[in-house]
Motif scaffolding. Structure first.
Motif, short mmCIF file in Angstrom:
data_model
loop_
_atom_site.label_atom_id
_atom_site.label_comp_id
_atom_site.label_asym_id
_atom_site.label_seq_id
_atom_site.Cartn_x
_atom_site.Cartn_y
_atom_site.Cartn_z
N LYS A 73 0.83 -1.20 0.00
CA LYS A 73 0.00 0.00 0.00
C LYS A 73 0.86 1.25 0.00
CE LYS A 73 -3.83 0.84 0.23
NZ LYS A 73 -4.69 1.18 -0.92
N LYS A 435 -5.07 1.67 9.18
CA LYS A 435 -6.45 2.03 9.54
C LYS A 435 -6.50 3.47 10.04
CE LYS A 435 -8.57 -2.31 10.93
NZ LYS A 435 -8.82 -3.17 12.09
N GLN A 436 -7.61 4.12 9.78
CA GLN A 436 -7.78 5.48 10.27
C GLN A 436 -8.52 5.47 11.58
OE1 GLN A 436 -9.72 6.63 6.61
NE2 GLN A 436 -8.18 8.20 6.29
N PHE A 440 -4.67 0.48 19.32
CA PHE A 440 -4.44 -0.93 19.62
C PHE A 440 -3.56 -1.04 20.85
CE2 PHE A 440 -1.84 -4.87 18.86
CZ PHE A 440 -2.87 -5.75 19.14
N GLU A 442 -3.51 -1.82 25.33
CA GLU A 442 -3.96 -1.11 26.53
C GLU A 442 -2.89 -1.22 27.60
OE1 GLU A 442 -8.56 -1.71 27.52
OE2 GLU A 442 -7.52 -3.53 26.89
N SER A 452 -2.69 -5.55 27.29
CA SER A 452 -3.12 -6.28 26.08
C SER A 452 -2.57 -5.56 24.85
CB SER A 452 -4.65 -6.36 26.01
OG SER A 452 -5.16 -5.10 25.64
N GLY A 453 -2.55 -6.29 23.75
CA GLY A 453 -2.08 -5.72 22.49
C GLY A 453 -0.64 -5.27 22.55
N GLU A 496 -3.97 -5.70 13.29
CA GLU A 496 -5.07 -4.95 13.92
C GLU A 496 -5.12 -3.50 13.46
OE1 GLU A 496 -3.04 -6.98 15.39
OE2 GLU A 496 -4.21 -8.45 16.52
N ALA A 499 -5.29 -1.54 7.38
CA ALA A 499 -6.62 -1.40 6.78
C ALA A 499 -6.90 -2.53 5.81
CB ALA A 499 -6.72 -0.07 6.04
N GLU B 237 -6.76 -9.74 18.70
CA GLU B 237 -7.26 -8.80 19.71
C GLU B 237 -8.79 -8.68 19.62
OE1 GLU B 237 -5.92 -7.57 22.15
OE2 GLU B 237 -7.27 -5.96 22.74
N GLU B 238 -9.31 -8.60 18.41
CA GLU B 238 -10.76 -8.48 18.24
C GLU B 238 -11.47 -9.72 18.79
OE1 GLU B 238 -11.58 -7.61 14.17
OE2 GLU B 238 -11.06 -5.50 14.41
N ARG B 240 -10.39 -11.70 21.09
CA ARG B 240 -10.27 -11.69 22.54
C ARG B 240 -11.39 -10.83 23.15
NH1 ARG B 240 -9.12 -8.55 26.46
NH2 ARG B 240 -8.62 -6.79 25.12
N LYS B 281 -13.96 -6.26 -1.85
CA LYS B 281 -12.56 -5.80 -1.83
C LYS B 281 -12.11 -5.41 -3.21
CE LYS B 281 -9.89 -5.79 1.94
NZ LYS B 281 -8.55 -5.56 2.36
N GLU B 284 -6.27 -2.40 -6.44
CA GLU B 284 -5.83 -1.58 -7.55
C GLU B 284 -5.04 -2.40 -8.55
OE1 GLU B 284 -4.06 1.26 -5.09
OE2 GLU B 284 -5.85 2.49 -4.98
N TRP B 345 -0.30 1.56 -12.84
CA TRP B 345 -0.08 2.77 -12.05
C TRP B 345 0.87 3.67 -12.81
CZ3 TRP B 345 1.58 0.00 -6.85
CH2 TRP B 345 0.50 -0.78 -6.41
#
Lengths: 499, 465
Positions: A73, A435-436, A440, A442, A452-453, A496, A499, B237-238, B240, B281, B284, B345
């Motif tokens: 990216k 990601k915006q 991540f 704590e 965590s994380g 995490e 994006a 993490e998510e 968890r 998804k 490009e 590109w």
């Protein structure tokens, strides 16, 4: 006088004999029965073709642009390193409970078995020295020290539980940038240029800019090439005066003569390379070529005076001075011109409280104000130029600061300050496919340890490489008989925040 | 004593490969020795069978100890155990028959042994790697995809079946389900989960920290009790947060998500699950394969100072940057046309534009990113580019194009990012532009920053007496 001359001649003679004997040795070896064995031994140090699928460099420019492992990216990185390690507790890690404990003795449980750089005996807890607010739609906590950055909170991904195992500046900075706390490894910018080359053949792929009056404690090794060919080391540009010294041609030498002499030198170097196959000869040839091109390109790109007034206003630059704001604007210009990795170091964040310049409620606040505007301007400027989505901006220090007030040698200090802290600190990334507006990791109620994380320097490095299109486990370089990589045997891409 | 035995038992997966290898080798040389040319090999048969039998017996013994741990599926274990013993016995018989006079019998023995080894080995593989381990990689991916595809309206779903069970299936079933029950624990059903493992109950509704199911995944990865074990795919993490939330809200197996209180963190994860699913998804890089580009054109462009390379090592699609080239000519235009099927590109910042350049770019119909900031492009050249229907990113910052010119790009419907700072177009035109480019995020730039006292304020230490 003749004594000196004699020594020079003697040295030259010795070198010639050395070369002749070495040449003889190699010739014998390769024609002899040991050729195979030696060939395989040398193969271990072979720098050519060690990047899988990236082709070989023989007789080509080592800085030529290369394709990454997969479609990345980000195309370039701007790494803003606050050398000295800023306090996360006064910037991003809001701990109201710590305020309640302000001035109380630190509980023994936090001190047992721990070692601090300067804290001795039982220190007192130090509450946050500034008010915090939740910012933007993401509700990120950012302190009042960074009012401008607060307006772009929704662009940023915070890493709140970064950990390190080094509590001194030098080793910690090395770990952050080279993946090892010991000297000798290539820095991340060198790895990236080794992997990707330069988009702009007239500019180096890896540029370093420093501000704050000092180089970082780890010295130039934090942008060194380690065991990679020296063509990949960071090119440090000066913030004031000529960006690169001795770039002008001497009086009476015009550009054609300069070009002709460099061509002649490189012809000779090429013969040398064909004989000895020393990769450093190729590096030197590439550097001559690069220096020749930089004579034209660098004064142009490093000149911020051509920028319109509103840009200067945005960044808060101080033309003619060496300062962080100027460097940030330069970073944008360089990235715009296709430089892969721009590394900024701003010195002066070591807020121990030994004097007013590093007091957490005086000098530290001034430092915060000096970066707030430029960094915010950088994010907005990259965004409006359509560059933020392909430029990864990384901000951080080498470690964090303690929730306790420093009591150097067990004494009360003249100013408020915090000691080095390795167990939890905050860094952030923005742009470049990150990601915006997320956060991540704590820390506990007082910001002492990560709960965590947890992430490490290697994880951040793996993530940066991932954004550029590299599998950090595959970007390797064979040295001393084994492949080396930036993240050593560690590193996990922090998916995490991707994006 | 028990631990010593256990260690001995754990050697089974290691030792078991010895009889497999040795016996297969014995069968191989037996087969070869039947030909006259290799007849001398038969001399090696007794020793090969001896080692094979010895190690087979050793594997049986260790296997029996391991099987007592009770972590395996009973039927498969039964088959594997008795087949393994059969292998040892048959090879023992084979050992006796290696004497020359029994040669005809040995042929049958070798054949039987060969079949037995394969079947036993397959059951062994099933025990360690799970049912269908040979084809698993593919089907597992398909399975997780279907779970994720089902999440359209998370609020209406049952928390356990829609979210918790898929997590357990992906990360825990490998060792805690029908096939294997490490620590006497199964997680593939309500009754098993409530029953717990050999250390007792694993879930205390409302108290994640006391629930081993949750507590063990939050332990330091280096601790022995940390789950999933080192080297296995870890809980994200998510995941968890979701597991913690499930236990906090009572670890119900049938409550719908909308009936549960949702902390902010959980809410955002739930919406992101929906979002991930909705977003088709778009990359490009086109998914269609393309042949390699013309190499001569690439090197010719490189000689002219253009940076041109594949977008990734294994891709034939190209990215090109003309940053060091201020102007183009007819040769360059034809080179661009030559690589047009591959170029996706393109960066031509500050370029001195001509209609020839615009026409050659217009042939690059697979182009997805086009940066032309600060170039001399005008509406005249811009309208030529209407053929770039795949364009997703268009950068026209600091150019002389007008709103009318931009609205002329009627065929570029996939545009996702449009940058038009420092042009004559302003935010006033956003509505009409958005209509033309419905998917695009339009950036008009001109960001301003407030002037604050802190910008110039410098704090000083109070004067000391």
């Amino acid at each position: 006088m003749s004594k000196v001359n004699n020594r020079i001649i003697q040295e030259a003679n010795e070198q010639t004999t050395q070369q002749i004997t070495r040449k003889y040795f190699f010739k014998e070896c390769f024609s002899g029965i040991g050729a195979m064995a030696l060939g395989s031994m040398i193969g271990g140090c072979d720098w050519l073709g060690s990047k899988d699928g990236m082709g070989s460099y023989i007789n080509s420019n080592p800085l030529m642009a290369q394709a990454p492992h997969f479609v990345g990216k980000a195309k370039s990185v701007i790494y803003l390193h606050m050398a000295g390690a800023p306090s996360q507790l006064e910037l991003f890690d809001f701990k109201p409970d710590l305020l309640k404990l302000d001035g109380q003795d630190c509980p023994q449980s936090l001190l047992e078995g721990k070692k601090f750089a300067f804290i001795r005996g039982v220190p007192k807890m130090l509450g946050p020295q500034v008010a915090f607010q939740q910012r933007g739609q993401s509700g990120a906590w950012i302190s009042d020290h960074l009012p401008h950055l607060s307006t772009v909170a929704d662009e940023i991904s915070f890493l709140k539980a970064v950990q390190t195992d080094q509590f001194n500046h030098g080793p910690a900075q090395l770990l952050m940038h080279t993946g090892s706390a010991r000297l000798g490894r290539p820095s991340i910018g060198s790895w990236v240029t080794y992997g990707l080359g330069s988009e702009n053949s007239n500019l180096p792929g890896f540029v370093v800019l420093t501000s704050g009056g000092n180089n970082p404690d780890a010295g130039k090794s934090v942008w060194g090439n380690g065991f990679l060919p020296s063509v990949y080391q960071g090119v440090q540009c000066r913030g004031q005066g000529d960006p690169v010294l001795f770039l002008k041609d001497p009086a009476g030498i015009d550009r054609d003569i300069r070009k002709a002499s460099i061509d002649a030198i490189n012809e000779a170097n090429k013969l040398s390379y064909e004989e000895f196959k020393d990769p450093e000869i190729i590096a030197r040839m590439a550097q001559y070529e690069m220096a020749f091109k930089m004579q034209i390109s660098v004064p142009d790109v490093m000149n911020i005076n051509d920028e319109p007034a509103y840009i200067h206003e945005m960044y808060g630059t101080q033309p003619g001075k060496a300062c962080f704001a100027n460097n940030v604007l330069l970073a944008r210009k360089l990235v715009e011109k296709g430089v892969r990795f721009v590394q900024l170091f701003d010195w002066g964040w070591d807020s121990h409280g030994t004097d007013d310049a590093n007091a957490i409620d005086i000098g530290f606040v001034n430092k915060c104000h000096s970066i707030d505007k430029p960094i915010t301007a950088l994010l907005l400027d990259l965004k409006q130029r359509g560059l933020l989505d392909e430029t990864l901006v990384v901000w951080g220090g080498e470690f964090g600061r303690t929730p306790m007030q420093e009591n150097r040698d067990g004494k009360t200090m003249p100013f408020k300050g915090r000691d080095h802290h390795t167990e939890a600190f905050t860094t952030w990334m923005a742009g470049g496919g990150i990601k915006q507006g997320t956060s991540f990791g704590e820390t506990d109620e007082i910001g002492y340890s990560a709960i965590s994380g947890k992430v490490t320097a290697h994880d951040m490095q793996a993530t940066i490489l991932n954004q550029l299109g590299f599998d950090h486990e595959k970007l390797t370089y064979n040295f001393q008989g084994r492949p080396f990589r930036l993240t050593d045997v560690n590193g996990r891409v922090i998916h995490e925040i991707v994006a | 004593m028990e631990t010593v035995l256990n260690i001995f038992g754990h050697l089974h997966p290691l030792l078991v490969h010895l009889p497999i290898g040795v016996l297969l080798f014995a069968i191989l040389i037996h087969g070869l020795s039947l030909r006259e040319k290799y007849a001398f090999l038969s001399n090696a048969l007794p020793i090969a069978y001896l080692i094979g039998t010895g190690t087979a017996i050793l594997a049986c013994l260790t296997g029996l100890i391991l099987s007592n741990s009770g972590e395996y599926d009973e039927t498969i274990l039964f088959n594997h155990k008795w087949l393994g013993i059969a292998v040892a016995q048959v090879s023992l018989i084979g050992l006796f028959f290696t004497k020359k006079r029994f040669a005809p019998y040995l042929k049958i023995i070798s054949l039987v042994l060969l079949i037995l080894i394969f079947i036993t080995g397959h059951y062994g593989g099933t025990l360690t790697h799970g049912e269908g381990y040979i084809t698993k990689t593919k089907s597992a991916v398909v399975a997780t995809k279907t779970i994720k595809a089902a999440l359209t309206n998370t609020q209406e779903l049952v928390l356990y079946t829609a979210i918790i069970q898929p997590i357990l299936e992906e990360k825990c079933y490998g060792c805690h389900s029908q096939i294997k029950q490490k620590g006497k624990l199964r997680l593939d059903g309500e009754e098993w989960i409530l029953k717990g493992g050999k250390d007792g109950v694993i879930i205390h509704a409302g108290d994640p920290q006391q629930s081993a199911l949750y507590h063990n995944i939050t332990l330091d990865p280096l601790e022995e009790k940390h789950m999933p074990p080192k080297g296995k795919p870890q809980i994200t993490e998510e995941e968890r947060v979701l597991l913690e939330w499930w236990i906090n809200t009572g670890a119900s197996f049938n409550k719908k998500i909308k009936d549960l209180t949702q902390p902010i963190q959980v809410k955002s994860i739930l919406t992101s699950l929906e979002k991930n699913n909705q977003q088709v998804k778009t990359t490009e890089v086109p998914s269609e394969k393309v042949g390699p580009a013309d190499n001569n054109s690439i090197s010719a462009l490189q000689k002219n100072g253009v940076t041109i390379l594949p977008v990734a090592t294994n891709s034939n699609y190209l990215t090109a940057n003309f940053i060091t080239l201020p102007q183009t000519n007819d040769t360059i235009h034809s080179l661009i046309k030559n690589i047009s099927p591959n170029l996706i590109w393109l960066k031509i910042p500050g370029m001195h534009f001509s209609s020839g350049l615009a026409k050659s770019i217009a042939t690059c119909t697979v182009l997805t990113r086009l940066s032309m900031e600060h170039s001399t492009i005008t509406d005249n050249e811009l309208h030529i580019l209407n053929s770039l229907t795949q364009l997703q990113y268009l950068n026209l910052v600091g150019t002389k194009i007008s709103l009318k010119g931009l609205l002329g790009l009627t065929a570029i419907k996939n545009l996702k990012q449009l940058y038009i700072a420092q042009t004559s177009i302003t935010k006033m035109d956003v509505v009409v532009l958005q209509k033309n480019f419905p998917l695009a995020k339009i950036d008009f730039g001109n960001y301003t920053m407030e002037k604050l006292a802190t910008d110039t304020q410098i704090l000083k230490a109070p004067l000391r007496k």
